[in-house]
Design a protein around this motif. Structure first.
Motif, mmCIF file in Angstrom:
data_model
loop_
_atom_site.group_PDB
_atom_site.id
_atom_site.type_symbol
_atom_site.label_atom_id
_atom_site.label_comp_id
_atom_site.label_asym_id
_atom_site.label_seq_id
_atom_site.Cartn_x
_atom_site.Cartn_y
_atom_site.Cartn_z
ATOM 1 N N TYR A 1 0.840 -1.199 0.000
ATOM 2 C CA TYR A 1 0.000 0.000 0.000
ATOM 3 C C TYR A 1 0.873 1.246 0.000
ATOM 4 O O TYR A 1 2.052 1.210 0.352
ATOM 5 N N THR A 2 0.263 2.357 -0.388
ATOM 6 C CA THR A 2 0.881 3.675 -0.221
ATOM 7 C C THR A 2 -0.229 4.701 -0.075
ATOM 8 O O THR A 2 -1.353 4.493 -0.561
ATOM 9 N N GLY A 3 0.085 5.789 0.621
ATOM 10 C CA GLY A 3 -0.917 6.819 0.847
ATOM 11 C C GLY A 3 -0.344 8.211 0.649
ATOM 12 O O GLY A 3 0.864 8.423 0.820
ATOM 13 N N ALA A 4 -1.214 9.165 0.297
ATOM 14 C CA ALA A 4 -0.782 10.539 0.036
ATOM 15 C C ALA A 4 -1.955 11.488 0.283
ATOM 16 O O ALA A 4 -3.115 11.063 0.320
ATOM 17 N N PRO A 5 -1.667 12.774 0.444
ATOM 18 C CA PRO A 5 -2.756 13.736 0.670
ATOM 19 C C PRO A 5 -3.508 14.073 -0.607
ATOM 20 O O PRO A 5 -2.957 14.014 -1.710
ATOM 21 N N ILE A 6 -4.766 14.411 -0.434
ATOM 22 C CA ILE A 6 -5.546 15.080 -1.473
ATOM 23 C C ILE A 6 -5.614 16.538 -1.040
ATOM 24 O O ILE A 6 -6.186 16.860 0.011
ATOM 25 N N PHE A 7 -5.002 17.402 -1.804
ATOM 26 C CA PHE A 7 -4.902 18.792 -1.376
ATOM 27 C C PHE A 7 -6.235 19.519 -1.538
ATOM 28 O O PHE A 7 -7.034 19.218 -2.437
ATOM 29 N N MET A 8 -6.469 20.480 -0.648
ATOM 30 C CA MET A 8 -7.703 21.264 -0.700
ATOM 31 C C MET A 8 -7.769 22.102 -1.962
ATOM 32 O O MET A 8 -6.745 22.525 -2.496
ATOM 33 N N SER A 9 -8.959 22.330 -2.416
ATOM 34 C CA SER A 9 -9.177 23.246 -3.543
ATOM 35 C C SER A 9 -10.323 24.174 -3.175
ATOM 36 O O SER A 9 -10.928 24.047 -2.111
ATOM 37 N N SER A 10 -10.631 25.054 -4.065
ATOM 38 C CA SER A 10 -11.713 26.009 -3.793
ATOM 39 C C SER A 10 -13.067 25.321 -3.704
ATOM 40 O O SER A 10 -14.011 25.847 -3.110
ATOM 41 N N SER A 11 -13.148 24.113 -4.268
ATOM 42 C CA SER A 11 -14.451 23.442 -4.316
ATOM 43 C C SER A 11 -14.537 22.199 -3.434
ATOM 44 O O SER A 11 -15.590 21.578 -3.344
ATOM 45 N N SER A 12 -13.434 21.785 -2.782
ATOM 46 C CA SER A 12 -13.494 20.565 -1.972
ATOM 47 C C SER A 12 -12.495 20.612 -0.826
ATOM 48 O O SER A 12 -11.491 21.322 -0.871
ATOM 49 N N GLN A 13 -12.795 19.800 0.227
ATOM 50 C CA GLN A 13 -11.871 19.702 1.350
ATOM 51 C C GLN A 13 -10.696 18.794 0.952
ATOM 52 O O GLN A 13 -10.694 18.163 -0.087
ATOM 53 N N GLY A 14 -9.775 18.728 1.888
ATOM 54 C CA GLY A 14 -8.669 17.825 1.687
ATOM 55 C C GLY A 14 -9.023 16.417 2.121
ATOM 56 O O GLY A 14 -10.126 16.146 2.612
ATOM 57 N N ARG B 1 5.579 4.020 2.034
ATOM 58 C CA ARG B 1 4.225 3.843 2.567
ATOM 59 C C ARG B 1 3.433 5.146 2.609
ATOM 60 O O ARG B 1 2.254 5.176 2.251
ATOM 61 N N LEU B 2 4.071 6.198 3.089
ATOM 62 C CA LEU B 2 3.386 7.482 3.229
ATOM 63 C C LEU B 2 4.242 8.586 2.649
ATOM 64 O O LEU B 2 5.467 8.539 2.723
ATOM 65 N N SER B 3 3.584 9.576 2.090
ATOM 66 C CA SER B 3 4.300 10.733 1.578
ATOM 67 C C SER B 3 3.454 11.975 1.793
ATOM 68 O O SER B 3 2.219 11.922 1.689
ATOM 69 N N ASN B 4 4.120 13.068 2.076
ATOM 70 C CA ASN B 4 3.414 14.337 2.242
ATOM 71 C C ASN B 4 3.184 15.017 0.896
ATOM 72 O O ASN B 4 2.647 16.123 0.847
ATOM 73 N N THR B 5 3.633 14.382 -0.175
ATOM 74 C CA THR B 5 3.387 14.859 -1.538
ATOM 75 C C THR B 5 2.702 13.735 -2.314
ATOM 76 O O THR B 5 2.457 12.652 -1.785
ATOM 77 N N ARG B 6 2.461 13.983 -3.598
ATOM 78 C CA ARG B 6 1.818 12.979 -4.443
ATOM 79 C C ARG B 6 2.812 12.369 -5.449
ATOM 80 O O ARG B 6 2.410 11.834 -6.472
ATOM 81 N N GLU B 7 4.104 12.440 -5.112
ATOM 82 C CA GLU B 7 5.127 11.994 -6.064
ATOM 83 C C GLU B 7 5.098 10.490 -6.307
ATOM 84 O O GLU B 7 5.536 10.017 -7.366
ATOM 85 N N TYR B 8 4.608 9.714 -5.354
ATOM 86 C CA TYR B 8 4.563 8.258 -5.533
ATOM 87 C C TYR B 8 3.199 7.787 -6.010
ATOM 88 O O TYR B 8 3.090 6.924 -6.873
ATOM 89 N N ILE B 9 2.158 8.357 -5.435
ATOM 90 C CA ILE B 9 0.836 7.825 -5.733
ATOM 91 C C ILE B 9 0.384 8.145 -7.156
ATOM 92 O O ILE B 9 -0.320 7.357 -7.790
ATOM 93 N N GLU B 10 0.798 9.288 -7.688
ATOM 94 C CA GLU B 10 0.371 9.646 -9.043
ATOM 95 C C GLU B 10 0.853 8.630 -10.092
ATOM 96 O O GLU B 10 0.042 8.112 -10.874
ATOM 97 N N PRO B 11 2.150 8.302 -10.160
ATOM 98 C CA PRO B 11 2.574 7.294 -11.140
ATOM 99 C C PRO B 11 2.000 5.904 -10.847
ATOM 100 O O PRO B 11 1.754 5.133 -11.779
ATOM 101 N N LEU B 12 1.781 5.589 -9.568
ATOM 102 C CA LEU B 12 1.202 4.296 -9.250
ATOM 103 C C LEU B 12 -0.252 4.191 -9.718
ATOM 104 O O LEU B 12 -0.671 3.171 -10.266
ATOM 105 N N LEU B 13 -1.024 5.261 -9.514
ATOM 106 C CA LEU B 13 -2.400 5.243 -9.974
ATOM 107 C C LEU B 13 -2.467 5.176 -11.493
ATOM 108 O O LEU B 13 -3.323 4.469 -12.069
ATOM 109 N N SER B 14 -1.568 5.857 -12.152
ATOM 110 C CA SER B 14 -1.508 5.799 -13.614
ATOM 111 C C SER B 14 -1.174 4.404 -14.096
ATOM 112 O O SER B 14 -1.815 3.882 -15.025
ATOM 113 N N LEU B 15 -0.195 3.776 -13.465
ATOM 114 C CA LEU B 15 0.174 2.402 -13.822
ATOM 115 C C LEU B 15 -0.952 1.441 -13.541
ATOM 116 O O LEU B 15 -1.228 0.522 -14.335
ATOM 117 N N ASN B 16 -1.659 1.660 -12.448
ATOM 118 C CA ASN B 16 -2.755 0.766 -12.061
ATOM 119 C C ASN B 16 -3.867 0.770 -13.105
ATOM 120 O O ASN B 16 -4.524 -0.260 -13.346
#
Length: 506
Positions: free
Chosen positions: A401-414, A488-503
């Motif tokens: 597994y790995t986890g990362a933040p979803i950053f807040m935007s003007s239209s949604s919470q984190g 396992r965990l990152s305060n950025t999305r540097e790992y989860i983005e390529p993993l989700l794309s590969l998935n």
């Protein structure tokens, strides 16, 4: 029979001697650590680093902490590089001839960790002897010396430059092992030192399935891959059908919690599991009691320990606490000064003590492996506990597994986003997610506060990883093998983005 009797007498004497020595530092932990520190300073007072920081004038702990700075690898690298190029007496007395190369999990840049003769002998190898001694003392009817130990290291080729050798830690350890260890270990040194992971696995399988294996040692994720390959080649359902004498798995490097149930299933019988806590920088702690999840801090391996409270880590001059000042339950970053020539070196791991008499601990994560985008201070230890609870409730088994933040935007919470690869999927991922989220709130009050009424954090988003997605991703990054770990965990999305794309592509 006489030879066997002599062998058993020697082994029993050795085990008793080491158990007694461990007992001595348990009785006098502070005195032991002080002795270690001033021995290190005495041996290094004429080095470049020792002269710069006035080692010869240090008479007490206060002087040491005021004169010697806390450093990260990047701060200390110029001294290591001088040493690696063959210059003697830079950070340790004499010339350092071997370096453990590690890219870590948060930085692609290679790190070269010095391995001195003293750190090999008095730390890494002594720890191996202690682990066996503790195990045999806890299990008097063991058959450890009647069967072979299966070891699984990383990509273990050694290289040479500037008249010094470098490679991953397992390569250095294997290269320096005494001949009698080779007799009791499988696979052979030649096979263990193979570089290409896929070819190496095939060679190991061909060799070890014919052996009588009584113990296995390695990183849980990579060992599991090897055991599955062995089953495939042998057409067996469980490892116990191949190695009926298997009795213990010595494991470390990553948390065992996500893998424990899968190991019980694949092995097919009850065995013992013993955890170790080591790294290129040294061997630090080991499980000293059967069926315990706590690790005993080993105090006489030539390593002096200090600890920084996690919340103080980013301060310019954080306070470092010694062993006599730590408190149970507090998250600390580990700082070491060692017989490997490291001085007040920030290790990168976080731990908390479960007791201080003796000093037992649990690993809570890495200083760079956490999620704290919204003040939730989510550590790996929190996540492991929540995953364990969710798996138990839904009969699921997590592989990676790995986890990362979803950053807040003007239209949604984190929020937090997770990619989880299951070896046994839950019937309903939403039920799994609900239990996971609830348990995170129970074990982490900061996370609970941020989840209150979804004001700051919304419910986690979990994606189910396709089979082998993490393995393929690690392979693409050239990080197959026991020395490499999934972040396992990152305060950025540097790992989860390529993993989700590969998935999505698999």
């Amino acid at each position: 029979m006489a030879t066997r009797s002599i062998f058993n007498s020697v082994v029993n004497w050795f085990i008793k001697d080491r158990i007694d020595r461990i007992g001595n530092f348990l009785k006098e932990p502070i005195e032991t650590q002080n002795s270690v520190l001033f021995s290190l300073l005495e041996k290094s007072k004429h080095t470049v680093y020792g002269r710069k920081h006035g080692f010869k004038d240090i008479d007490n702990l206060s002087d040491f902490q005021s004169q010697v700075p806390i450093v990260r690898y990047e701060d200390f690298e110029p001294y290591i590089e001088r040493t690696r190029r063959g210059e003697p007496n830079v950070i340790w007395n004499g010339k350092i001839k071997q370096f453990a190369k590690s890219s870590g999990t948060t930085n692609a840049k290679s790190k070269y960790i010095p391995i001195t003769e003293e750190s090999l002998r008095d730390c890494h190898f002594r720890a191996g002897k202690d682990l066996i001694s503790i195990y045999c003392n806890n299990h008097p009817k063991n058959q450890l010396f009647s069967n072979k130990n299966l070891r699984l290291g990383g990509s273990a080729e050694l290289y040479e430059n500037y008249n010094t050798k470098y490679g991953d830690l397992s390569a250095i350890l294997i290269d320096n092992l005494p001949f009698w260890i080779e007799i009791t270990t499988t696979p052979s040194k030649k096979t263990s030192l193979m570089t290409e992971w896929e070819a190496k696995i095939k060679a190991i399988v061909a060799q070890v399935k014919k052996e009588n294996v009584g113990s296995i040692s390695g990183v849980p994720s990579w060992m599991l891959i090897l055991l599955k390959k062995i089953l495939e080649e042998s057409n067996k359902s469980t490892i116990a059908e191949i190695w009926s004498q298997l009795e213990v798995f010595f494991h470390g490097g990553i948390s065992f919690k996500p893998y424990k149930e899968e190991y019980r299933k694949i092995i097919g019988k009850e065995i013992n599991f013993y955890e170790i806590y080591n790294a290129s920088e040294g061997f630090f702690a080991m499980q000293d009691r059967c069926r315990s999840d706590e690790l005993l801090l080993m105090l006489d391996y030539g390593i002096f320990y200090e600890f920084i409270k996690l919340q103080d880590l980013d301060k310019e001059f954080p306070r470092a606490y010694t062993l006599g000042e730590v408190e149970p339950g507090e998250n600390y970053a580990v700082v070491i000064s060692s017989n490997g020539g490291l001085w007040r070196y920030l290790l990168g791991d976080t731990i908390y003590f479960t007791s201080i008499a003796p000093h037992r601990l649990k690993i809570s994560g890495r200083t760079k492996h956490f999620i704290n985008t919204f003040g939730e201070e989510l550590m790996i230890d929190n996540v492991e506990k929540a995953l364990e609870k969710a798996c138990k409730a839904t009969q699921a088994v997590v592989r990676e597994y790995t986890g990362a933040p979803i950053f807040m935007s003007s239209s949604s919470q984190g929020g937090h986003e997770w990619l989880i690869e299951f070896s046994k999927k839950p019937k309903k991922i939403e039920d799994f997610n609900t239990i996971f989220d609830e348990e995170l709130q129970k074990v982490n009050s900061d996370y609970e506060a941020k989840r209150y009424k979804d004001i700051t954090l919304k419910k986690p988003v979990i994606h189910v990883g396709k089979d082998r997605v993490f393995y393929v991703w690690m392979s693409q990054r050239g990080k197959l093998g026991g020395q490499n770990k999934v972040p396992r965990l990152s305060n950025t999305r540097e790992y989860i983005e390529p993993l989700l794309s590969l998935n999505q592509k698999l």
